[in-house]
Scaffold this motif. Sequence first.
Motif, PDB file in Angstrom:
ATOM      1  N   PRO A 199       1.119 -33.030 -55.108  1.00  0.00           N
ATOM      2  CA  PRO A 199       2.128 -32.336 -54.877  1.00  0.00           C
ATOM      3  C   PRO A 199       2.065 -30.808 -55.228  1.00  0.00           C
ATOM      4  O   PRO A 199       0.999 -30.549 -56.097  1.00  0.00           O
ATOM      5  CB  PRO A 199       3.289 -33.023 -56.001  1.00  0.00           C
ATOM      6  N   LEU A 200       2.765 -29.925 -54.561  1.00  0.00           N
ATOM      7  CA  LEU A 200       2.727 -28.395 -54.932  1.00  0.00           C
ATOM      8  C   LEU A 200       3.686 -28.263 -56.149  1.00  0.00           C
ATOM      9  O   LEU A 200       4.843 -28.885 -56.033  1.00  0.00           O
ATOM     10  CB  LEU A 200       3.438 -27.788 -53.814  1.00  0.00           C
ATOM     11  N   LYS A 201       3.143 -27.733 -57.303  1.00  0.00           N
ATOM     12  CA  LYS A 201       3.744 -27.609 -58.496  1.00  0.00           C
ATOM     13  C   LYS A 201       4.436 -26.321 -58.509  1.00  0.00           C
ATOM     14  O   LYS A 201       3.981 -25.133 -58.105  1.00  0.00           O
ATOM     15  CB  LYS A 201       2.643 -27.936 -59.669  1.00  0.00           C
ATOM     16  N   VAL A 202       5.592 -26.290 -59.222  1.00  0.00           N
ATOM     17  CA  VAL A 202       6.837 -25.512 -59.001  1.00  0.00           C
ATOM     18  C   VAL A 202       6.953 -25.128 -60.599  1.00  0.00           C
ATOM     19  O   VAL A 202       7.244 -25.964 -61.301  1.00  0.00           O
ATOM     20  CB  VAL A 202       7.952 -25.734 -58.341  1.00  0.00           C
ATOM     21  N   ALA A 203       6.828 -23.800 -60.960  1.00  0.00           N
ATOM     22  CA  ALA A 203       7.539 -23.377 -62.233  1.00  0.00           C
ATOM     23  C   ALA A 203       8.791 -22.867 -62.275  1.00  0.00           C
ATOM     24  O   ALA A 203       8.637 -21.879 -61.319  1.00  0.00           O
ATOM     25  CB  ALA A 203       6.215 -22.702 -63.031  1.00  0.00           C
ATOM     26  N   LEU A 204       9.723 -23.162 -62.761  1.00  0.00           N
ATOM     27  CA  LEU A 204      11.290 -22.584 -62.963  1.00  0.00           C
ATOM     28  C   LEU A 204      11.494 -21.688 -64.125  1.00  0.00           C
ATOM     29  O   LEU A 204      11.322 -22.309 -65.147  1.00  0.00           O
ATOM     30  CB  LEU A 204      12.181 -23.545 -62.723  1.00  0.00           C
ATOM     31  N   LEU A 205      11.541 -20.263 -64.057  1.00  0.00           N
ATOM     32  CA  LEU A 205      11.733 -19.413 -64.968  1.00  0.00           C
ATOM     33  C   LEU A 205      13.486 -19.381 -65.040  1.00  0.00           C
ATOM     34  O   LEU A 205      13.776 -18.501 -64.276  1.00  0.00           O
ATOM     35  CB  LEU A 205      11.100 -18.232 -64.843  1.00  0.00           C
ATOM     36  N   GLY A 206      14.058 -19.695 -66.045  1.00  0.00           N
ATOM     37  CA  GLY A 206      15.453 -19.640 -65.884  1.00  0.00           C
ATOM     38  C   GLY A 206      16.209 -20.996 -65.573  1.00  0.00           C
ATOM     39  O   GLY A 206      15.697 -21.522 -64.536  1.00  0.00           O
TER      40      GLY A 206
ATOM     41  N   ILE B 151       7.942 -29.542 -45.646  1.00  0.00           N
ATOM     42  CA  ILE B 151       6.827 -28.577 -46.148  1.00  0.00           C
ATOM     43  C   ILE B 151       5.526 -29.281 -45.668  1.00  0.00           C
ATOM     44  O   ILE B 151       4.707 -28.423 -45.272  1.00  0.00           O
ATOM     45  CB  ILE B 151       6.958 -28.505 -47.632  1.00  0.00           C
ATOM     46  N   GLY B 152       5.547 -30.666 -45.869  1.00  0.00           N
ATOM     47  CA  GLY B 152       4.318 -31.347 -45.296  1.00  0.00           C
ATOM     48  C   GLY B 152       3.545 -31.686 -46.638  1.00  0.00           C
ATOM     49  O   GLY B 152       2.521 -32.245 -46.631  1.00  0.00           O
ATOM     50  N   ALA B 153       4.231 -31.712 -47.873  1.00  0.00           N
ATOM     51  CA  ALA B 153       3.759 -32.064 -49.019  1.00  0.00           C
ATOM     52  C   ALA B 153       4.772 -32.230 -50.129  1.00  0.00           C
ATOM     53  O   ALA B 153       5.735 -31.477 -49.924  1.00  0.00           O
ATOM     54  CB  ALA B 153       2.627 -30.989 -49.632  1.00  0.00           C
ATOM     55  N   PRO B 154       4.737 -33.036 -51.006  1.00  0.00           N
ATOM     56  CA  PRO B 154       5.639 -33.214 -52.176  1.00  0.00           C
ATOM     57  C   PRO B 154       5.655 -31.995 -52.916  1.00  0.00           C
ATOM     58  O   PRO B 154       4.638 -31.104 -53.219  1.00  0.00           O
ATOM     59  CB  PRO B 154       5.422 -34.414 -52.932  1.00  0.00           C
ATOM     60  N   VAL B 155       6.893 -31.632 -53.289  1.00  0.00           N
ATOM     61  CA  VAL B 155       6.962 -30.585 -54.454  1.00  0.00           C
ATOM     62  C   VAL B 155       7.354 -31.037 -55.801  1.00  0.00           C
ATOM     63  O   VAL B 155       8.327 -31.823 -55.899  1.00  0.00           O
ATOM     64  CB  VAL B 155       7.924 -29.358 -54.016  1.00  0.00           C
ATOM     65  N   GLU B 156       6.928 -30.628 -57.000  1.00  0.00           N
ATOM     66  CA  GLU B 156       7.149 -31.179 -58.177  1.00  0.00           C
ATOM     67  C   GLU B 156       7.519 -30.115 -59.110  1.00  0.00           C
ATOM     68  O   GLU B 156       6.773 -29.157 -59.334  1.00  0.00           O
ATOM     69  CB  GLU B 156       5.813 -31.805 -58.720  1.00  0.00           C
ATOM     70  N   LEU B 157       8.655 -30.330 -59.983  1.00  0.00           N
ATOM     71  CA  LEU B 157       9.019 -29.519 -60.906  1.00  0.00           C
ATOM     72  C   LEU B 157       7.881 -29.667 -62.053  1.00  0.00           C
ATOM     73  O   LEU B 157       8.053 -30.704 -62.764  1.00  0.00           O
ATOM     74  CB  LEU B 157      10.425 -29.604 -61.215  1.00  0.00           C
ATOM     75  N   ALA B 158       7.048 -28.738 -62.426  1.00  0.00           N
ATOM     76  CA  ALA B 158       6.004 -28.963 -63.180  1.00  0.00           C
ATOM     77  C   ALA B 158       6.414 -28.172 -64.871  1.00  0.00           C
ATOM     78  O   ALA B 158       5.794 -28.597 -65.593  1.00  0.00           O
ATOM     79  CB  ALA B 158       4.691 -28.240 -62.813  1.00  0.00           C
ATOM     80  N   GLY B 159       7.526 -27.437 -64.610  1.00  0.00           N
ATOM     81  CA  GLY B 159       7.891 -26.721 -66.131  1.00  0.00           C
ATOM     82  C   GLY B 159       9.127 -26.018 -65.631  1.00  0.00           C
ATOM     83  O   GLY B 159       9.175 -25.456 -64.765  1.00  0.00           O
ATOM     84  N   VAL B 160       9.921 -25.932 -66.891  1.00  0.00           N
ATOM     85  CA  VAL B 160      11.116 -24.993 -66.895  1.00  0.00           C
ATOM     86  C   VAL B 160      11.027 -24.221 -68.107  1.00  0.00           C
ATOM     87  O   VAL B 160      11.117 -24.797 -69.170  1.00  0.00           O
ATOM     88  CB  VAL B 160      12.380 -25.965 -66.932  1.00  0.00           C
ATOM     89  N   ALA B 161      10.967 -22.869 -67.935  1.00  0.00           N
ATOM     90  CA  ALA B 161      11.050 -21.911 -69.188  1.00  0.00           C
ATOM     91  C   ALA B 161      12.559 -21.599 -69.412  1.00  0.00           C
ATOM     92  O   ALA B 161      13.101 -20.878 -68.572  1.00  0.00           O
ATOM     93  CB  ALA B 161      10.407 -20.960 -68.899  1.00  0.00           C
ATOM     94  N   VAL B 162      12.921 -21.831 -70.597  1.00  0.00           N
ATOM     95  CA  VAL B 162      14.455 -21.595 -71.052  1.00  0.00           C
ATOM     96  C   VAL B 162      14.395 -20.640 -72.581  1.00  0.00           C
ATOM     97  O   VAL B 162      13.335 -20.705 -73.060  1.00  0.00           O
ATOM     98  CB  VAL B 162      15.268 -22.475 -71.113  1.00  0.00           C
ATOM     99  N   ARG B 163      15.542 -19.945 -72.850  1.00  0.00           N
ATOM    100  CA  ARG B 163      15.575 -19.517 -74.079  1.00  0.00           C
ATOM    101  C   ARG B 163      15.965 -20.550 -75.101  1.00  0.00           C
ATOM    102  O   ARG B 163      15.932 -20.523 -76.342  1.00  0.00           O
ATOM    103  CB  ARG B 163      16.525 -18.185 -73.966  1.00  0.00           C
ATOM    104  N   ARG B 164      17.010 -21.374 -74.744  1.00  0.00           N
ATOM    105  CA  ARG B 164      17.730 -22.383 -75.734  1.00  0.00           C
ATOM    106  C   ARG B 164      17.234 -23.537 -75.348  1.00  0.00           C
ATOM    107  O   ARG B 164      17.776 -24.604 -74.739  1.00  0.00           O
ATOM    108  CB  ARG B 164      19.100 -22.432 -75.649  1.00  0.00           C
TER     109      ARG B 164
END
Length: 432
Positions: A5-12, A35-48
Amino acid sequence: MRTRPLKVALLGCGVVGSEVARIMTTHADDLTARIGAPVELAGVAVRRPSKVREGIDPALVTTDATALVKRGDIDVVVEVIGGIEPARTLITTAFEHGASVVSANKALLAQDGAALHAAAEQHGRDLYYEAAVAGAIPLIRPLRESLAGDKVNRVLGIVNGTTNFILDKMDSTGAGYQEALDEATALGYAEADPTADVEGFDAAAKAAILAGIAFHTRVRLDDVYREGMTEVTAADFASAKEMGCTIKLLAICERAADGGSVTARVHPAMIPLKHPLAGVRGAYNAVFVESDAAGQLMFYGPGAGGAPTASAVLGDLVAVCRNRLDGATGPGESAYAALPVSPMGEVVTRYHISLDVADKPGVLAQVATVFAEHGVSIDTVRQHVRPDSDGEASLVVVTHRATDAALGGTVEALRKLDTVRGVASIMRVEGE
């Protein structure tokens, strides 16, 4: 098809970020196929971190956004936190550590777009930001790619849903500004502090981005002339209707007639009811593009909201992931034209001016003389004598096209006339 998988970091993970995460999960199979490949949510940055986020594994949640973007295994960073810092530092750090970036941050891109593009190019990564302007409406990619072989001369649009809702309510119901704003706030269209919207800052940032792409020229937020809409009154709408017009807060980006410079501005303006933008109601956005070969194009749709904005983010995510698989990058900054940005005074436009004047002979002649002395030609004049005016009349003057500097000088000279009791309203007329 690639299986890693392609790894995705989400800020917010607010209104937009949570929708991005939801769509990534619910549409996972379709995204993989496209896309031609799976995408994976690898991390989510938050304040709370303690807040419950439905559909997101708590193990992915972190408050250390810097550590997340520095991870060597992140392919794409999606930035939806907004503001200048820490977003700017996080984006540049993501490039330095090998990730491409998808952003919805109009303020940052309008202020530092050139530097961010340079950082992306230096590290061979993508910077995409369709969601930064007009929410779900495909606009940046058509300007940057579909019209790449054409010459765009003008971009005219409603790019803020809050202000359009307020002005539409004033137009359709006769409500005053504050009454319409209160309704927009109650319905969730306006923030508790609506300054960024109603004073035009939000639209100005979007205008800077649009002008830069349309004219292949670096246009910063400071280059955009800006006026808010807080002074627009029910009387202005009544006067607009007499002219067959309505009032919209417009972002206007133009190439000069000789092609040697560009302008970008945001302000309320009267536009004819026959113009396509006049019929844009509620919180919707619409952008009118004029180019040499394609002619007139209009893009219309929801300009804000979690799901619509997330739609644009996911569109960029698919494009960036495809580039990643191909070992390539998409279009970067195109600023080769390097055209100067002219000041507002050089813009050629029309004015609608409402004056409170003494109701006596010779007043119209004095007013006409002032216009003539400043080289501004009068198109129409209307005079109304109010029954309870105590010797005062309302004089409405609509001009032919002239430079904004000449029109501004005319207004200042009118204020000094003894027979002019006050300048009740000044508004530009566009879209004709």
